[in-house]
Design a protein around this motif. Structure first.
Motif, PDB file in Angstrom:
ATOM      1  N   GLU B 217     -14.233   7.114  -3.039  1.00  3.47           N
ATOM      2  CA  GLU B 217     -14.975   6.404  -1.982  1.00  3.47           C
ATOM      3  C   GLU B 217     -14.151   5.249  -1.410  1.00  3.47           C
ATOM      4  O   GLU B 217     -14.174   5.006  -0.207  1.00  3.47           O
ATOM      5  N   LYS B 218     -13.479   4.510  -2.289  1.00  2.00           N
ATOM      6  CA  LYS B 218     -12.681   3.376  -1.810  1.00  2.00           C
ATOM      7  C   LYS B 218     -11.490   3.881  -1.008  1.00  2.00           C
ATOM      8  O   LYS B 218     -11.147   3.322   0.041  1.00  2.00           O
ATOM      9  N   ALA B 219     -10.860   4.955  -1.497  1.00  3.88           N
ATOM     10  CA  ALA B 219      -9.698   5.517  -0.804  1.00  3.88           C
ATOM     11  C   ALA B 219     -10.058   5.925   0.618  1.00  3.88           C
ATOM     12  O   ALA B 219      -9.271   5.764   1.549  1.00  3.88           O
ATOM     13  N   LEU B 220     -11.267   6.454   0.786  1.00 10.62           N
ATOM     14  CA  LEU B 220     -11.692   6.935   2.106  1.00 10.62           C
ATOM     15  C   LEU B 220     -12.323   5.834   2.942  1.00 10.62           C
ATOM     16  O   LEU B 220     -12.591   6.020   4.123  1.00 10.62           O
ATOM     17  N   ASP B 221     -12.566   4.685   2.334  1.00 15.46           N
ATOM     18  CA  ASP B 221     -13.181   3.573   3.066  1.00 15.46           C
ATOM     19  C   ASP B 221     -12.087   2.716   3.718  1.00 15.46           C
ATOM     20  O   ASP B 221     -11.531   3.104   4.744  1.00 15.46           O
ATOM     21  N   ASP B 222     -11.719   1.602   3.097  1.00 11.97           N
ATOM     22  CA  ASP B 222     -10.800   0.683   3.787  1.00 11.97           C
ATOM     23  C   ASP B 222      -9.442   0.533   3.096  1.00 11.97           C
ATOM     24  O   ASP B 222      -8.697  -0.401   3.389  1.00 11.97           O
ATOM     25  N   ALA B 223      -9.100   1.466   2.177  1.00  8.33           N
ATOM     26  CA  ALA B 223      -7.796   1.371   1.502  1.00  8.33           C
ATOM     27  C   ALA B 223      -6.660   1.546   2.506  1.00  8.33           C
ATOM     28  O   ALA B 223      -6.741   2.373   3.407  1.00  8.33           O
ATOM     29  N   LEU B 224      -5.615   0.759   2.312  1.00  7.33           N
ATOM     30  CA  LEU B 224      -4.444   0.801   3.201  1.00  7.33           C
ATOM     31  C   LEU B 224      -3.191   1.174   2.411  1.00  7.33           C
ATOM     32  O   LEU B 224      -3.038   0.749   1.262  1.00  7.33           O
ATOM     33  N   ILE B 225      -2.303   1.919   3.045  1.00 12.06           N
ATOM     34  CA  ILE B 225      -0.938   2.068   2.555  1.00 12.06           C
ATOM     35  C   ILE B 225      -0.131   1.076   3.378  1.00 12.06           C
ATOM     36  O   ILE B 225       0.216   1.330   4.534  1.00 12.06           O
ATOM     37  N   ALA B 226       0.117  -0.102   2.788  1.00 15.46           N
ATOM     38  CA  ALA B 226       0.583  -1.263   3.563  1.00 15.46           C
ATOM     39  C   ALA B 226       2.090  -1.438   3.472  1.00 15.46           C
ATOM     40  O   ALA B 226       2.672  -1.342   2.395  1.00 15.46           O
ATOM     41  N   PHE B 227       2.693  -1.699   4.629  1.00 16.93           N
ATOM     42  CA  PHE B 227       4.136  -2.001   4.668  1.00 16.93           C
ATOM     43  C   PHE B 227       4.415  -3.337   5.351  1.00 16.93           C
ATOM     44  O   PHE B 227       5.551  -3.789   5.367  1.00 16.93           O
ATOM     45  N   GLY B 228       3.387  -3.965   5.928  1.00 25.47           N
ATOM     46  CA  GLY B 228       3.582  -5.233   6.638  1.00 25.47           C
ATOM     47  C   GLY B 228       2.749  -6.347   6.041  1.00 25.47           C
ATOM     48  O   GLY B 228       1.641  -6.109   5.534  1.00 25.47           O
ATOM     49  N   GLN B 229       3.264  -7.561   6.106  1.00 17.13           N
ATOM     50  CA  GLN B 229       2.650  -8.754   5.509  1.00 17.13           C
ATOM     51  C   GLN B 229       2.930  -9.929   6.432  1.00 17.13           C
ATOM     52  O   GLN B 229       4.096 -10.306   6.593  1.00 17.13           O
ATOM     53  N   ASN B 230       1.882 -10.463   7.064  1.00 17.63           N
ATOM     54  CA  ASN B 230       2.074 -11.503   8.087  1.00 17.63           C
ATOM     55  C   ASN B 230       3.132 -11.088   9.105  1.00 17.63           C
ATOM     56  O   ASN B 230       4.056 -11.836   9.414  1.00 17.63           O
TER      57      ASN B 230
END
Lengths: 423, 423
Positions: B217-230
């Motif tokens: 459920e979390k994976a399909l909700d708002d989880a991000l594969i993030a590469f950027g920070q500020n």
């Protein structure tokens, strides 16, 4: 982007694997997966050796692989003291500019100021002239708010016959951070502005004694006496320990290293608002006090000076839009040289006088084309074409260039400034 | 804060000047103003010498006067590889944490990873297992969004008999930035999750091979594969070149240096969710999978370990509030040890699962007292007292401490942790 072939299309090597899988030849793909799972050579070196300890260093720095993501100076000024450097917009992802990459514009270099020695004086047409230490300022009610700052000379290269080769140089006199400070109106309440006080002279403590006249309306509206930048103290290049911030106004008016505010009954006609930072029109007259930065947008990926890596297939078009007059209302993107436009998605609710990130998924078929973005702000103002802008302003105009920026994509994926390419 | 005496109250020396002015002795104040205006010794040195040129250095750094504003390591771990460092909350002003000050928690140090070599594999119960390069990921539709990240062990010192001496150590395993990445749901669409896929194992490419199980459920909700920070690339300490980000969940689940996601039909029961990161209750049973970081707030200025500089008078109380369950609804502040509460002002509209900055102007009369903040989030949850928290959880509980933090102000302006002071 939800079909397997779409994802495969991202990488031609992988597309072949997936095509194989679709034909029943899934063993190739499975083998690759199994290899990735196995221990041995495919376990990356990073898992086989201990990493760096915490606080190495205590104030963190970017990865060594990001060493080319830096501010770059102009080559157009005779000195590096009255000069500028550009933010690498092509490498940035959101709306926040990290403090280390905020663009610079100095009129006689960056002063070194001890905050314990620094003072801000407010005098002139006021009831109670006062001098504030940094500690005094910190005890007033403050506010944090995200705003862009743009040099009025940003994109000036695009007026002329030698447009910039990359988006860092064409649009990089632009940054956006979370500022913290005391509302100027709060301090003006404290000193008591006399009824005849209509303008404020702001003076910096740098060797240029940078000075501008600020209309009282703006001072009482959203002007900030800012000491914070993305949470921490202002950086030296951004006015440490304290600066004026006039959201939406041309950058040079947000006087850095602020030491003095003098209330008067008329503009002070400083050098920076008579010979400099005025706009020469074709009839020989100049526009003065053109404060507001009008709505503007630019695609930052793919962008002039860059490359679509990996060939045709799905590409995310991404860029930034902003308006000194308020919020971005919408951004349209063209992938066919301006013949048709599609509305882009915006990241979250646009903030007033802040960058807004826009995005549009696109499938590049490998043919040469021209891409561009066009912003409309909440006042209904629409970003003009270069032709319209120049036909109104003429060729002697230097500041406030905000026209649509078209980027040309070549067959090899190379991206160039469509004007530089002779379009 | 609008009366002259109020401003004067900020600085006892100046108050005397203003008192003099009010009695008709304005010459003293005028003399001071005139001195500040005069050329000569009162023109600061910074105006008499040229400053530093642009791009000194190309990636900017803080002023030398801010050298003490750094992450500080814990002294509570036997190694600096599986350890943590704290964000200096007492020195920060808004909701954004600058990247150089983001807290750290590593399980076997910070790996060095070449983004051109790094790959992310998604496999297990999926239709099309795939391996993504960083360039592949960059071509997917992305999004930028501001979220806090908090270690589940943040404030664990406050459960015990040796509470932390300063707010950096008591609350500094907490930061907030603008993240950019691809929604995990987008990548899961690409690989095609099988109906029986309910959990995902996430694995880091560090020497700890840090692994956690993520509910679908979390994976399909708002989880991000993030590469950027500020705006810029992730910092090495934050998972460069790519990490998982689970907004509102305990920090350790947002696996850094992400190399593998495996879809399964049940949790994987890794070390980090069996022996570690579970919550031992008084009856000997442990709570497992306590993902969400509940609502919490803390005053960061004035805060434990600090000082009210300059004596009695107007002081701005400022702090941060957040909730892993959504938005902050309101923050109340007490300046009398919890007997009465006043609602604080919030900077702008609170963002979901992000820090919210609150502020309350206060006039300190110089008497010893205790100040504290208490958040209510949009679910109606109210931050508990320490007594209530411990009576429910007992003394063996380590994680998820979110009780009200009272700071004691001494007659000399010194601020201490009220619990450390024996309250």
């Amino acid at each position: 982007m939800t079909k397997a072939e779409d994802v495969g299309g991202i990488d031609r090597g992988r597309r072949r694997l997936i095509a194989g899988a679709a034909l029943g030849g899934s063993s190739v793909l499975m083998a690759r997966t199994a290899m990735a799972q196995a221990a041995g050579p495919l376990v990356p070196q990073s898992m086989l050796e201990q990493g760096q300890p915490v606080v190495t260093p205590p104030y963190g720095v970017p990865s060594k692989f990001e060493k080319d993501v830096v501010r770059r100076p102009t080559d157009g000024t005779p000195t590096d003291l009255s000069s500028w450097s550009f933010t690498p917009l092509q490498d940035l992802h959101g709306i926040i500019t990290p403090n280390g990459l905020f663009y610079e514009r100095h009129h006689n270099g960056v002063p070194t100021i001890d905050p314990d020695q620094h003072k801000l004086m407010i005098h002139g047409l006021v009831e109670r002239p006062l001098v504030f230490t940094m500690n005094d300022l910190m005890r007033f009610p403050a506010v944090s708010v995200i705003h862009f700052l743009e040099c009025s000379g940003n994109s000036l290269s695009e007026y002329g016959s030698k447009p910039a080769a990359n988006v860092q140089t064409s649009h990089g006199l632009l940054s956006c951070v979370e500022w913290t400070g005391v509302r100027l109106s709060t301090l003006l309440d404290a000193v008591g502005v006399k009824p005849e006080g209509k303008w404020i002279l702001a003076e910096g403590a740098d060797a240029a004694a940078m000075t501008r006249s600020i209309p009282m309306e703006k001072a009482l509206d959203d002007a900030l006496i800012a000491f914070g930048q993305n949470g921490e103290a202002l950086r030296p290049e951004q006015g440490y320990p304290v600066r004026l911030l006039l959201p939406g106004f041309e950058g040079n008016m947000s006087i850095k290293w602020l030491r003095r505010l003098k209330v008067g009954d008329q503009p002070f006609m400083t050098r920076e608002e008579t010979s400099k930072y005025t706009d020469l029109m074709p009839d020989g007259k100049a526009r003065q006090f053109t404060f507001t930065m009008q709505a503007k947008s630019v695609i930052t990926s793919p962008a002039a000076g860059g490359m679509i890596e990996g060939g045709p297939g799905p590409v995310q078009i991404s860029g930034i839009a902003w308006s000194g007059a308020g919020r971005v209302k919408k951004v349209d993107v063209s992938v066919d040289g301006g013949r048709s436009w599609s509305e882009a998605t915006l990241d979250g609710e646009p903030l007033p006088k802040a960058l807004t990130r826009f995005r549009l998924p696109w499938r590049w078929d490998g043919s040469p084309t021209v891409i561009a973005s066009r912003v409309t702000d909440e006042t209904g103002y629409v970003q003009p074409t270069r032709k319209d802008l120049i036909s109104e302003r003429g060729n002697a105009y230097t500041y406030h260039y905000n026209a649509i920026a078209p980027w040309k994509i070549g067959q090899n994926g190379e991206v160039t400034n469509a004007y530089a390419a002779g379009a």
